[in-house]
Design a protein around this motif. Structure first.
Motif, PDB file in Angstrom:
ATOM      1  N   GLY A 223     -55.891 -35.270  23.681  1.00 20.73           N
ATOM      2  CA  GLY A 223     -56.887 -35.189  22.614  1.00 20.73           C
ATOM      3  C   GLY A 223     -56.314 -34.583  21.346  1.00 20.73           C
ATOM      4  N   TYR A 224     -57.042 -33.665  20.723  1.00 20.59           N
ATOM      5  CA  TYR A 224     -56.620 -33.046  19.477  1.00 20.59           C
ATOM      6  C   TYR A 224     -55.258 -32.372  19.646  1.00 20.59           C
ATOM      7  CZ  TYR A 224     -56.057 -29.146  16.295  1.00 20.59           C
ATOM      8  OH  TYR A 224     -55.541 -28.231  15.426  1.00 20.59           O
ATOM      9  N   GLY A 225     -54.358 -32.644  18.690  1.00 19.29           N
ATOM     10  CA  GLY A 225     -53.039 -32.022  18.722  1.00 19.29           C
ATOM     11  C   GLY A 225     -52.309 -32.299  20.013  1.00 19.29           C
ATOM     12  N   GLU A 226     -52.512 -33.503  20.540  1.00 18.82           N
ATOM     13  CA  GLU A 226     -51.987 -33.806  21.866  1.00 18.82           C
ATOM     14  C   GLU A 226     -50.478 -33.615  21.930  1.00 18.82           C
ATOM     15  OE1 GLU A 226     -53.434 -37.755  22.182  1.00 18.82           O
ATOM     16  OE2 GLU A 226     -51.711 -38.623  21.211  1.00 18.82           O
ATOM     17  N   GLY A 227     -50.039 -33.070  23.046  1.00 13.84           N
ATOM     18  CA  GLY A 227     -48.615 -32.851  23.226  1.00 13.84           C
ATOM     19  C   GLY A 227     -47.931 -34.061  23.814  1.00 13.84           C
ATOM     20  N   VAL A 228     -48.723 -34.989  24.335  1.00 18.93           N
ATOM     21  CA  VAL A 228     -48.165 -36.215  24.915  1.00 18.93           C
ATOM     22  C   VAL A 228     -48.797 -37.379  24.171  1.00 18.93           C
ATOM     23  CG1 VAL A 228     -47.959 -37.619  26.996  1.00 18.93           C
ATOM     24  CG2 VAL A 228     -47.910 -35.120  27.174  1.00 18.93           C
TER      25      VAL A 228
ATOM     26  N   THR B 292     -66.298 -34.919  28.917  1.00 20.77           N
ATOM     27  CA  THR B 292     -66.492 -34.825  27.473  1.00 20.77           C
ATOM     28  C   THR B 292     -65.533 -33.778  26.953  1.00 20.77           C
ATOM     29  OG1 THR B 292     -68.148 -34.501  25.721  1.00 20.77           O
ATOM     30  CG2 THR B 292     -68.296 -33.053  27.622  1.00 20.77           C
ATOM     31  N   ASP B 293     -65.479 -33.642  25.637  1.00 20.32           N
ATOM     32  CA  ASP B 293     -64.644 -32.578  25.063  1.00 20.32           C
ATOM     33  C   ASP B 293     -65.402 -31.888  23.933  1.00 20.32           C
ATOM     34  OD1 ASP B 293     -62.305 -34.571  22.987  1.00 20.32           O
ATOM     35  OD2 ASP B 293     -64.475 -34.304  22.872  1.00 20.32           O
TER      36      ASP B 293
ATOM     37  N   PHE C  45     -59.636 -24.540  18.183  1.00 21.05           N
ATOM     38  CA  PHE C  45     -60.368 -24.587  19.445  1.00 21.05           C
ATOM     39  C   PHE C  45     -60.493 -26.020  19.923  1.00 21.05           C
ATOM     40  CE2 PHE C  45     -63.085 -23.269  22.770  1.00 21.05           C
ATOM     41  CZ  PHE C  45     -64.021 -24.268  22.937  1.00 21.05           C
ATOM     42  N   TYR C  46     -60.164 -26.233  21.180  1.00 22.55           N
ATOM     43  CA  TYR C  46     -60.354 -27.540  21.799  1.00 22.55           C
ATOM     44  C   TYR C  46     -60.477 -27.349  23.301  1.00 22.55           C
ATOM     45  CZ  TYR C  46     -59.753 -32.332  23.328  1.00 22.55           C
ATOM     46  OH  TYR C  46     -59.948 -33.559  23.919  1.00 22.55           O
ATOM     47  N   ALA C  47     -61.413 -28.047  23.928  1.00 24.32           N
ATOM     48  CA  ALA C  47     -61.604 -27.932  25.375  1.00 24.32           C
ATOM     49  C   ALA C  47     -62.129 -29.240  25.928  1.00 24.32           C
ATOM     50  CB  ALA C  47     -62.585 -26.795  25.694  1.00 24.32           C
ATOM     51  N   ILE C  48     -61.862 -29.478  27.203  1.00 23.17           N
ATOM     52  CA  ILE C  48     -62.346 -30.667  27.912  1.00 23.17           C
ATOM     53  C   ILE C  48     -63.130 -30.199  29.128  1.00 23.17           C
ATOM     54  CG2 ILE C  48     -61.669 -32.731  29.217  1.00 23.17           C
ATOM     55  CD1 ILE C  48     -59.158 -32.916  27.536  1.00 23.17           C
ATOM     56  N   ALA C  49     -64.228 -30.911  29.440  1.00 25.49           N
ATOM     57  CA  ALA C  49     -65.008 -30.645  30.644  1.00 25.49           C
ATOM     58  C   ALA C  49     -64.699 -31.723  31.681  1.00 25.49           C
ATOM     59  CB  ALA C  49     -66.498 -30.630  30.331  1.00 25.49           C
TER      60      ALA C  49
END
Lengths: 245, 78
Positions: B18-23, B42-43, B57-61
């Motif tokens: 997602g945001y600022g993904e490292g992959v 969701t995120d 801030f970024y999180a995934i459920a």
């Protein structure tokens, strides 16, 4: 030494350190203009937007790359008559292209690598992202995007209702807008034009929208594996970023 | 696979997606994309918008149904 002198030295030192960071970990800022051309029974219609992306490389820690992308800009809008508008969003159509900032930052990189060594910035196959962006700026690149790099295209059944957003198939605009409406091309070009603003005038709800255009509480989700409505996957960030106070 | 090991995997997944993904290319489709038997529900961008990204801030459920060590219907946020 007087307190003010000590404070002055500290501030000056901090400033020097931060300036040094800019030298050690470079950043680049690039503006690109995305233009959408649509053939209609009433002639060619176009819409464009200028977005600005910044890539800042930093110290990597563990698996954190240290590189950050930021995006400022808004979706392109093409007026097609009869109150219908085609929007080319800030995010890519393909799910593998990352979020909007990642998609926009890498767009020229991906497009130039697609063109190959005969492209306007010559052979970029061995260059990294920052190098390609610099080469694109130097060459004043303008390219037609291949379909796999298209932005996500949408329209609204009712522009005043964010939940009425509908996905538009770039290969079949007629299904959304009627016979004779076809996508001619989407181009991306390096530019020094100012970043486009004003999309809130078209979409009045955008200024206060936070999160998915259709907010479904997780407790009301269908069973895992069941797709959610399209409007539940589009957020305000697909229309505008970097401009809010 | 233990519960704690899978939780660690979820942390890495959220960090690199997602945001600022490292992959590269590790986006997801809400309620569809799976990580093993866990489903990405969701995120934070879908729930509260993009402004939180400016604060980093970024999180995934995740829904953990079918994952060993977790109760069916259990949810984890990473």
């Amino acid at each position: 030494m007087a307190r003010r002198g000590v404070l002055g030295l500290m501030v000056g030192g901090a400033t020097a350190l931060l300036s040094g960071c800019e030298l050690i970990w470079p950043s680049d800022r690039l503006r690109q203009k995305i233009t959408v051309e649509v053939e209609t029974p009433n002639g060619l219609r176009t819409g464009s937007t200028v977005v600005e992306t910044e890539v800042r490389e930093g110290k990597s820690w563990g698996d954190a790359s240290g590189t950050t992308f930021t995006l400022k800009g808004e979706a392109a809008a093409v007026d097609l008559g009869s109150g219908r508008t085609l929007f080319a969003l800030l995010r890519g159509a393909e799910g593998t292209q990352g979020d909007a900032a990642g998609y926009q930052t890498r767009l020229l990189f991906e497009a130039l690598r697609d063109v190959g060594p005969s492209g306007p910035a010559w052979d970029v196959s061995q260059m990294d992202l920052m190098q390609v962006r610099a080469a694109a700026q130097d060459a004043g690149v303008k390219l037609d995007l291949p379909q796999r790099l298209y932005p996500l295209l949408v329209t609204f059944a009712d522009p005043a209702d964010p939940t009425s957003v509908q996905r538009v198939d770039p290969a079949n605009l007629a299904a959304s807008f009627g016979p004779g409406v076809t996508l001619k091309r989407i181009t991306v070009a390096v530019t020094n034009d100012p970043v486009t603003t004003g999309i809130e005038k078209r979409l009045g709800w955008l200024g206060t929208q936070r999160g998915a255009l259709l907010n479904i509480p997780v407790s009301d989700y269908p069973p895992p594996g069941t797709p959610l409505p399209f409007a539940a996957s589009i957020t305000e960030g697909a229309f505008s970023q970097g401009g809010r106070k | 696979m233990t519960r704690n090991l899978f939780l660690a995997i979820l942390s890495m997944d959220s960090y690199n997606r997602g945001y600022g993904e490292g992959v590269d290319g590790l986006n997801f489709q809400a309620n569809i994309t799976k990580l093993g038997n866990a489903t990405l529900l969701t995120d934070s961008v879908l729930k509260i918008g993009t402004e939180a990204l400016a604060a980093g801030f970024y999180a995934i459920a995740y829904d953990m149904t079918g994952v060993a060590g977790f109760v069916s219907g259990e949810r984890v946020t990473a």
